[in-house]
Design a protein around this motif. Structure first.
Motif, PDB file in Angstrom:
ATOM      1  N   LEU A 101      -5.839  -0.732  -7.896  1.00 41.14           N
ATOM      2  CA  LEU A 101      -6.607   0.474  -7.548  1.00 41.14           C
ATOM      3  C   LEU A 101      -7.834   0.118  -6.714  1.00 41.14           C
ATOM      4  O   LEU A 101      -8.150   0.808  -5.735  1.00 41.14           O
ATOM      5  N   HIS A 102      -8.516  -0.967  -7.076  1.00 39.89           N
ATOM      6  CA  HIS A 102      -9.694  -1.379  -6.307  1.00 39.89           C
ATOM      7  C   HIS A 102      -9.300  -1.807  -4.893  1.00 39.89           C
ATOM      8  O   HIS A 102     -10.006  -1.491  -3.926  1.00 39.89           O
ATOM      9  N   ALA A 103      -8.164  -2.514  -4.768  1.00 37.82           N
ATOM     10  CA  ALA A 103      -7.695  -2.929  -3.437  1.00 37.82           C
ATOM     11  C   ALA A 103      -7.346  -1.701  -2.586  1.00 37.82           C
ATOM     12  O   ALA A 103      -7.685  -1.645  -1.403  1.00 37.82           O
TER      13      ALA A 103
ATOM     14  N   LEU B 230       5.645   3.284 -11.419  1.00 31.62           N
ATOM     15  CA  LEU B 230       4.278   2.747 -11.426  1.00 31.62           C
ATOM     16  C   LEU B 230       4.277   1.227 -11.581  1.00 31.62           C
ATOM     17  O   LEU B 230       3.486   0.531 -10.929  1.00 31.62           O
ATOM     18  N   ARG B 231       5.154   0.698 -12.421  1.00 27.63           N
ATOM     19  CA  ARG B 231       5.272  -0.762 -12.603  1.00 27.63           C
ATOM     20  C   ARG B 231       5.744  -1.419 -11.317  1.00 27.63           C
ATOM     21  O   ARG B 231       5.211  -2.449 -10.898  1.00 27.63           O
ATOM     22  N   ASP B 232       6.763  -0.840 -10.695  1.00 31.38           N
ATOM     23  CA  ASP B 232       7.299  -1.401  -9.448  1.00 31.38           C
ATOM     24  C   ASP B 232       6.249  -1.444  -8.340  1.00 31.38           C
ATOM     25  O   ASP B 232       6.308  -2.295  -7.453  1.00 31.38           O
ATOM     26  N   ALA B 233       5.310  -0.535  -8.375  1.00 29.14           N
ATOM     27  CA  ALA B 233       4.225  -0.506  -7.392  1.00 29.14           C
ATOM     28  C   ALA B 233       3.105  -1.478  -7.761  1.00 29.14           C
ATOM     29  O   ALA B 233       2.157  -1.645  -7.001  1.00 29.14           O
ATOM     30  N   GLY B 234       3.220  -2.104  -8.923  1.00 26.72           N
ATOM     31  CA  GLY B 234       2.198  -3.051  -9.359  1.00 26.72           C
ATOM     32  C   GLY B 234       1.013  -2.404 -10.040  1.00 26.72           C
ATOM     33  O   GLY B 234      -0.002  -3.055 -10.275  1.00 26.72           O
ATOM     34  N   LEU B 235       1.129  -1.126 -10.359  1.00 30.35           N
ATOM     35  CA  LEU B 235       0.001  -0.392 -10.941  1.00 30.35           C
ATOM     36  C   LEU B 235      -0.137  -0.555 -12.447  1.00 30.35           C
ATOM     37  O   LEU B 235      -1.189  -0.225 -12.995  1.00 30.35           O
ATOM     38  N   LEU B 236       0.910  -1.017 -13.112  1.00 31.25           N
ATOM     39  CA  LEU B 236       0.860  -1.117 -14.575  1.00 31.25           C
ATOM     40  C   LEU B 236       1.187  -2.527 -15.042  1.00 31.25           C
ATOM     41  O   LEU B 236       1.963  -3.246 -14.410  1.00 31.25           O
ATOM     42  N   THR B 237       0.585  -2.867 -16.146  1.00 34.45           N
ATOM     43  CA  THR B 237       0.962  -4.066 -16.889  1.00 34.45           C
ATOM     44  C   THR B 237       1.355  -3.606 -18.285  1.00 34.45           C
ATOM     45  O   THR B 237       0.939  -2.523 -18.733  1.00 34.45           O
TER      46      THR B 237
ATOM     47  N   ARG C 276       0.817  -1.215   0.000  1.00 37.95           N
ATOM     48  CA  ARG C 276       0.000   0.000   0.000  1.00 37.95           C
ATOM     49  C   ARG C 276       0.852   1.268   0.000  1.00 37.95           C
ATOM     50  O   ARG C 276       0.555   2.223  -0.718  1.00 37.95           O
ATOM     51  N   MET C 277       1.926   1.283   0.783  1.00 40.24           N
ATOM     52  CA  MET C 277       2.761   2.491   0.856  1.00 40.24           C
ATOM     53  C   MET C 277       3.466   2.747  -0.474  1.00 40.24           C
ATOM     54  O   MET C 277       3.586   3.893  -0.902  1.00 40.24           O
ATOM     55  N   LEU C 278       3.905   1.680  -1.129  1.00 44.02           N
ATOM     56  CA  LEU C 278       4.559   1.828  -2.426  1.00 44.02           C
ATOM     57  C   LEU C 278       3.579   2.382  -3.460  1.00 44.02           C
ATOM     58  O   LEU C 278       3.920   3.264  -4.252  1.00 44.02           O
ATOM     59  N   VAL C 279       2.349   1.901  -3.419  1.00 41.32           N
ATOM     60  CA  VAL C 279       1.311   2.388  -4.342  1.00 41.32           C
ATOM     61  C   VAL C 279       1.007   3.851  -4.059  1.00 41.32           C
ATOM     62  O   VAL C 279       0.939   4.675  -4.987  1.00 41.32           O
ATOM     63  N   LEU C 280       0.842   4.201  -2.806  1.00 37.29           N
ATOM     64  CA  LEU C 280       0.534   5.593  -2.460  1.00 37.29           C
ATOM     65  C   LEU C 280       1.662   6.537  -2.862  1.00 37.29           C
ATOM     66  O   LEU C 280       1.413   7.630  -3.382  1.00 37.29           O
ATOM     67  N   LYS C 281       2.893   6.121  -2.635  1.00 37.82           N
ATOM     68  CA  LYS C 281       4.032   6.951  -3.044  1.00 37.82           C
ATOM     69  C   LYS C 281       4.066   7.103  -4.562  1.00 37.82           C
ATOM     70  O   LYS C 281       4.365   8.175  -5.083  1.00 37.82           O
ATOM     71  N   ALA C 282       3.754   6.019  -5.277  1.00 40.47           N
ATOM     72  CA  ALA C 282       3.789   6.063  -6.741  1.00 40.47           C
ATOM     73  C   ALA C 282       2.763   7.043  -7.293  1.00 40.47           C
ATOM     74  O   ALA C 282       3.049   7.784  -8.237  1.00 40.47           O
ATOM     75  N   ILE C 283       1.586   7.066  -6.720  1.00 39.95           N
ATOM     76  CA  ILE C 283       0.534   7.935  -7.272  1.00 39.95           C
ATOM     77  C   ILE C 283       0.542   9.330  -6.658  1.00 39.95           C
ATOM     78  O   ILE C 283      -0.259  10.181  -7.050  1.00 39.95           O
ATOM     79  N   SER C 284       1.451   9.569  -5.711  1.00 37.92           N
ATOM     80  CA  SER C 284       1.491  10.894  -5.087  1.00 37.92           C
ATOM     81  C   SER C 284       2.118  11.952  -5.994  1.00 37.92           C
ATOM     82  O   SER C 284       2.002  13.136  -5.723  1.00 37.92           O
TER      83      SER C 284
END
Length: 145
Positions: A74-76, A50-57, A3-11
């Motif tokens: 994103l849903h999670a 974004l890829r490293d955070a798992g947000l992109l394919t 979660r923290m990696l995702v939040l940092k990525a989209i910040s």
């Protein structure tokens, strides 16, 4: 999902723009660079985060990699945030919350014309003196000054 990696990525504002573009259409680095008026290298660096955070394919099409958003992440994240937003606040009592004795002392020795102090110590219902709550015998919060 971290979660923290995702939040940092989209910040980052640029990464949010990239996410928004990719939510509407799959793009390669070159197309994203043109749309964002950035160098391909800059876009690649943002895509890596974004890829490293798992947000992109990515899907290879010819010589180019076309990117898409992993909507499950994103849903999670949205579910985690919804869970946080729906948490009920528990009333805090100094004895149960582990307040330091100096904090209890502060609450119980101040001239309690200040509702904020009473509320921080006992909760909103105690501060307002309502809902039939019994006030601890040693506390003079509601006695007139």
């Amino acid at each position: 999902m971290d979660r923290m990696l995702v939040l940092k990525a989209i910040s980052d504002e640029t990464r949010m723009k990239i996410m928004s573009l990719l939510l509407h259409h799959n793009y390669c680095v070159r197309a994203l660079a043109r749309k964002l008026n950035l160098s391909e290298g800059a876009v690649s660096q943002h895509l890596k985060v974004l890829r490293d955070a798992g947000l992109l394919t990515g899907e290879k099409k010819g010589y180019f990699m076309h990117y898409d958003v992993n909507r499950e992440v994103l849903h999670a994240l949205a579910a985690d945030i919804e869970t946080l937003a729906s948490m009920e606040r528990e009333l805090c009592t100094p004895e149960e919350s582990g307040c330091h004795s100096s904090e209890q002392e502060y609450c119980h020795t101040q001239k309690h014309g200040n509702e904020e102090v009473r509320e921080s110590c006992h909760g909103a219902d105690f501060a307002k003196g309502g809902n039939g709550h019994e006030h601890p015998g040693h506390c003079h919060c509601h006695k007139s000054e």
